[in-house]
Design a protein around this motif. Structure first.
Motif, short mmCIF file in Angstrom:
data_model
loop_
_atom_site.label_atom_id
_atom_site.label_comp_id
_atom_site.label_asym_id
_atom_site.label_seq_id
_atom_site.Cartn_x
_atom_site.Cartn_y
_atom_site.Cartn_z
N VAL A 1 8.37 74.51 47.79
CA VAL A 1 9.77 74.88 48.02
C VAL A 1 10.67 74.22 46.97
O VAL A 1 11.58 74.85 46.42
N GLY A 2 10.41 72.96 46.66
CA GLY A 2 11.19 72.29 45.64
C GLY A 2 11.07 72.96 44.28
O GLY A 2 12.07 73.08 43.54
N SER B 1 13.37 76.35 40.07
CA SER B 1 13.22 77.49 39.16
C SER B 1 14.46 78.38 39.12
O SER B 1 14.62 79.19 38.21
N GLY B 2 15.32 78.26 40.13
CA GLY B 2 16.48 79.13 40.23
C GLY B 2 16.25 80.36 41.08
O GLY B 2 17.18 81.12 41.35
N ALA B 3 15.01 80.57 41.55
CA ALA B 3 14.71 81.73 42.39
C ALA B 3 15.27 81.58 43.80
O ALA B 3 15.42 82.56 44.52
N ALA B 4 15.58 80.35 44.20
CA ALA B 4 16.23 80.07 45.49
C ALA B 4 17.30 79.04 45.25
O ALA B 4 17.11 78.09 44.48
N MET B 5 18.43 79.20 45.93
CA MET B 5 19.51 78.23 45.76
C MET B 5 19.22 76.92 46.49
O MET B 5 19.68 75.86 46.08
N ASP B 6 18.46 77.01 47.60
CA ASP B 6 18.14 75.85 48.42
C ASP B 6 16.97 76.24 49.32
O ASP B 6 16.56 77.42 49.33
N MET C 1 16.93 79.45 51.43
CA MET C 1 16.79 80.75 50.77
C MET C 1 15.34 81.13 50.50
O MET C 1 15.08 82.15 49.87
N VAL C 2 14.39 80.33 50.95
CA VAL C 2 12.97 80.71 50.85
C VAL C 2 12.69 81.61 52.05
O VAL C 2 12.37 81.16 53.14
N TYR C 3 12.84 82.92 51.83
CA TYR C 3 12.90 83.89 52.92
C TYR C 3 11.52 84.43 53.30
O TYR C 3 11.32 85.64 53.40
N TRP C 4 10.57 83.55 53.53
CA TRP C 4 9.24 84.02 53.91
C TRP C 4 9.26 84.65 55.30
O TRP C 4 10.12 84.33 56.13
N HIS C 5 8.30 85.53 55.54
CA HIS C 5 8.20 86.19 56.86
C HIS C 5 7.98 85.19 57.99
O HIS C 5 8.38 85.44 59.13
N VAL C 6 7.31 84.09 57.70
CA VAL C 6 7.13 83.02 58.68
C VAL C 6 7.16 81.72 57.90
O VAL C 6 6.60 81.61 56.82
N ARG C 7 7.85 80.73 58.47
CA ARG C 7 8.04 79.48 57.75
C ARG C 7 8.36 78.36 58.74
O ARG C 7 8.86 78.64 59.84
#
Length: 389
Positions: free
Chosen positions: A222-223, A228-233, A236-242
């Motif tokens: 996640v870090g 990488s800039g693909a997530a702001m925080d 924003m890691v929008y996995w189907h399950v997390r």
């Protein structure tokens, strides 16, 4: 009244921990997103700031919130333990939000996408976070307005939560298949059962989660995504399950918003049982199937395209052989039925799954409504709309 979803869990507040067979069912909470449609045209309309304000007055500030699009409203349930409490909470939230929408000449519509079009470019809600979305991701932030159902299940140990996700990731295509509720978008039949999942999947870190080897590995991945800039925080890691980024829960995010409270309740209870089974498997040292990410993504596409029709790879098993969705439902039922029975949830979930297999998903219901009314999609909106409480 139960605690808001972002409150501490009972165990975190100091409740004694008992052996597993004596404990209450895990906590469960639900977040539902809805389209706001104009009462006259039935097209999506940008009145979320006013409607959310009215909904907070009716439901309590923690229980209604804005989403990215100004044509969306989200409700956030209290933490619940029993099916009856959860069902009553979902009815309360939907009715209150629908009443708030009515104050501003809107309908509250539980559909994964806006059935009818929007009046001009869909502006995002004027919040610093969403403005930052727009600056970084451009049209991705504007072309949203899609509506999901997120279920949180209490899992206090972070290591167990991460490892449980490995056991859950293979079930995501099937959970999507049985909850599809977005065939129409902007006045057109997309040909998909869940067009919402196609739109949402455009985000760079949306979709099935990778196989993660523990909490430290999860935090590292996640870090790296944030760096990488693909997530702001991490949120924003929008996995189907997390594992939830801010709650002691496992969060299942794969489903479209469901068409009625009974379906939402049953789906959430199913997710709770499945998460419980995954935690049991972690504690028993059972290895999770290492399904390739690309195969999971392909299976989710098949589920979005066809819903419960046709076949899906059995991605909860190492061999991933394609089988009928009906057979996968049977296998899922065998896995969760003992836990559902222990909690007294088996009738709720069994009746809903039987109805889905017999009548089809929300998408099938939307298409039947359109057929009954000669293709008039305004009638689909009317049939979906929640009655004010």
């Amino acid at each position: 009244m139960p605690e808001p979803l972002d409150a501490v869990t009972p165990a975190a507040a100091g409740t004694p921990v008992f052996p597993a067979e004596l404990t209450a069912p895990p906590t469960v909470g639900v977040e539902e997103e809805f389209v706001l449609a104009d009462r006259h045209s039935r097209a999506a309309v940008h009145r979320a700031p006013a409607v959310v304000g009215a909904a907070r007055g009716r439901l309590g500030a923690p229980h209604a919130t804005a989403e990215v699009s100004q044509a969306q409203v989200e409700t956030v349930s209290a933490v619940c333990r029993t099916a009856e409490d959860l069902a009553a909470e979902i009815v309360r939230l939907r009715g209150g939000a629908a009443g708030a929408a009515a104050e501003y000449d809107c309908l509250l519509v539980p559909s994964g996408t806006a059935v009818l079009g929007r009046p001009g470019p869909p502006p995002i809600v004027d919040k610093a976070r969403y403005r930052a979305f727009a600056r970084r991701f451009g049209p991705l932030a504007h072309d949203q307005g899609v509506n999901a159902c997120h279920v949180h299940v209490g899992v206090e140990d972070r290591e167990e939560a991460v490892r449980a996700v490995n056991h859950l990731r293979g079930w995501m295509p099937l959970l999507l298949a049985v909850t599809c509720n977005s065939p129409f978008s902007d006045g057109t039949d997309t040909g998909y059962a869940s067009w919402r999942s196609m739109v949402w999947g455009r985000w760079p870190v949306a979709g099935p989660p990778p196989f993660l080897h523990g909490a430290a590995h999860h935090e590292r991945v996640v870090g790296q995504l944030v760096a990488s800039g693909a997530a702001m925080d991490p949120a924003m890691v929008y996995w189907h399950v997390r594992p939830s980024p801010h709650l002691p829960t496992v969060e299942v995010r794969v489903a479209d918003v469901l068409p009625d409270p009974a379906a939402t309740t049953a789906y959430a209870l199913l997710v709770r049982a499945l998460v419980g089974c995954a935690v049991d498997a972690v504690r028993a040292g059972e290895p999770a199937p290492v399904v390739p990410d690309l195969l999971l993504r392909a299976a989710c596409w098949q589920a979005a395209r066809h819903g419960t029709q046709g076949t899906l790879p059995a991605t909860h098993t190492p061999d991933c052989v394609p089988v009928s969705v009906g057979r996968l439902v049977d296998e899922l039922w065998k896995r969760v039925e003992p836990r559902l029975t222990r909690y007294g949830d088996d009738r709720w979930v069994g009746d809903w799954l039987s109805d889905v297999q017999r009548e089809g998903t929300g998408s099938a219901r939307q298409r039947r409504a359109a057929d009954r009314h000669g293709g008039r999609l305004q009638a689909v909106v009317d049939e979906l709309a929640v009655a004010p409480g």
